[in-house]
Design an enzyme around this catalytic site. Structure first.
Site: not given
Length: 464
Positions: A165, A191-192
């Site tokens: 992705k 987001e991490r």
């Protein structure tokens, strides 16, 4: 932000904090600020911003903090910034990594503070917005052929971890920069930190960062940040559209985390959950973000949105709310990835609402239907081939299987974003060339070519 706070100290406070419940702050006000107004306070020379979400009565409001709440206490004075949350905008934002307030996360100097934009801007009036204006070519064969991007449209990218992705997103950004001389805005919603850092470094190594702006609201931040980071990034996309008059690719990863943040805020505000536990305002919140993604006669915003599907249930209310706004659906399949088919786009489940002769033309639709028909027939026959062997098929089916396997491999290609890792030069194939090649496969022109010769290449005419 501290400069703003210094100016506000000259003004009279509008109220004081009377309760702090996690990210929720209840403020007693001498006058009620409007909903969505940005308020602030200060503790040890650190400024805290709040966003007004509810009016409890004629004196009390409920606000969500846009920072951590450590250090906040009852009795602290609260000041009105005089406007909703605003971000500094400048053409110098390209190549930068910013947070929800437009502050740098990349260690570089702050953006010029000369011009600001409200993140809660209204959608374009219908008289100024324009509809779709054709295909936005990406140079990616399987995308352009079977699920083309629409210029000024919205595309959903459905896929789990490890199916490519992020690489596909990077290639989209590269295509907009190289083919259309446009720019990209990446919104990292929840987001991490590790993923954000890796993506930033990969974008630099791929050489696309100079034409890209990245805006991150990380997973460990307040739900108020994760809920508004998409609007903050979209504000920059609108600014670039209106000032540079270029193609702007607006990438959101992940829209489902935006919905989750809204659900978290709804619970904190005491609203009764609705269907499957989602917030009652789900549809409105999604529409508020999606309806601002629009184009003018001077520039276009084309959106690519990664969407997580809980439990692979496409009927989930959050997924349904998002799907109703999308023009194109691209589904990345783990089965395709396990076969070494990259990009791992599932050609039979991916689709576009605009796959019609009026928009794409007779030839494009006919070739796409022929390719899908061959791949669908091959999928039907795979179990028979596994059990009895291909020799048991009729002559016509054997021919379809042979061509379908070559088409499956032809729709792979090396990406520029991965050139330094794979040591393969990335290729971009024009749509007309892809149509020519696929017509050749369907007509039998390439029946004598081996499957290996079709794999990970650009146009068929190159190197044969």
């Amino acid at each position: 932000m501290n400069n703003v706070l210094t100016r506000l100290h000259d003004k009279q406070a509008i109220g004081t904090i009377i309760e702090v419940h996690g990210p929720v702050v209840i403020i007693d006000c001498n006058r009620l600020p409007p909903l969505r107004q940005a308020l602030c306070t200060c503790f040890d020379d650190v400024s805290y911003l709040f966003e007004v979400h509810q009016h409890l009565d004629e004196h009390r409001i409920r606000a969500i903090t846009l920072h951590g709440t450590a250090g906040l206490s009852r009795g602290m004075l609260v000041y009105d910034t005089g406007a909703p949350l605003q971000v500094p905008v400048s053409e110098q934002c390209l190549g930068r990594l910013l947070n929800i307030f437009g502050e740098p996360l990349d260690g570089q100097p702050p953006l010029p503070q000369h011009q600001f934009r409200n993140i809660h801007a209204k959608p374009l009036p219908l008289s100024e917005a324009i509809g779709i204006s054709g295909i936005l070519e990406t140079g990616i064969k399987v995308i352009d052929l079977l699920c083309p991007f629409v210029k000024g449209g919205k595309t959903g990218l459905f896929g789990g971890a490890g199916v490519g992705k992020t690489v596909l997103v990077m290639e989209f950004i590269h295509a907009v920069s190289a083919i259309h001389k446009g720019v990209s805005v990446f919104a990292g919603v929840g987001e991490r930190i590790r993923e954000a850092h890796e993506l930033w470094r990969e974008m630099q190594q791929a050489g696309v960062m100079d034409d890209t702006l990245m805006v991150f609201g990380q997973m460990d931040e307040s739900p108020g940040v994760r809920f508004r980071i998409g609007l903050s990034a979209l504000t920059y996309a609108e600014y670039l559209r209106d000032t540079l008059h270029k193609e702007v690719l607006f990438v959101v990863d992940n829209v489902f985390r935006f919905v989750q943040a809204g659900s978290e805020i709804s619970s904190l505000l005491g609203r009764m959950p609705a269907t499957v536990g989602y917030q009652p305002t789900l549809t409105t919140e999604v529409a508020e973000l999606e309806d601002r993604i629009s184009s003018t006669r001077d520039g276009a915003i084309t959106s690519v949105q990664a969407v997580y599907v809980p439990a692979d249930d496409m009927t989930d209310p959050a997924v349904s709310a998002i799907l109703s706004h999308l023009d194109t659906i691209v589904i990345l399949s783990r089965d395709q990835a396990s076969k070494g088919i990259y990009p791992a786009v599932d050609p039979l489940r991916s689709s576009s609402k605009l796959m019609d002769r009026h928009t794409l033309g007779e030839r494009h639709v006919a070739v796409a239907e022929g390719v899908r028909g061959h791949l669908a027939r091959y999928a039907e026959l795979e179990d028979i081939i596994a059990m009895l062997g291909i020799e048991e098929l009729s002559e016509a089916d054997r021919k379809i299987v042979m061509r379908a396997r070559k088409l499956q491999r032809y729709l792979t290609q090396p990406f520029s974003a991965l050139a330094q890792h794979t040591r393969q030069t990335g290729v971009s194939v024009p749509l007309t060339q892809t149509l020519n090649d696929c017509e050749g496969f369907l007509s039998g022109r390439y029946d004598a070519v081996s499957e290996a010769q079709c794999y990970m290449r650009g146009a068929m005419q190159d190197g044969l």
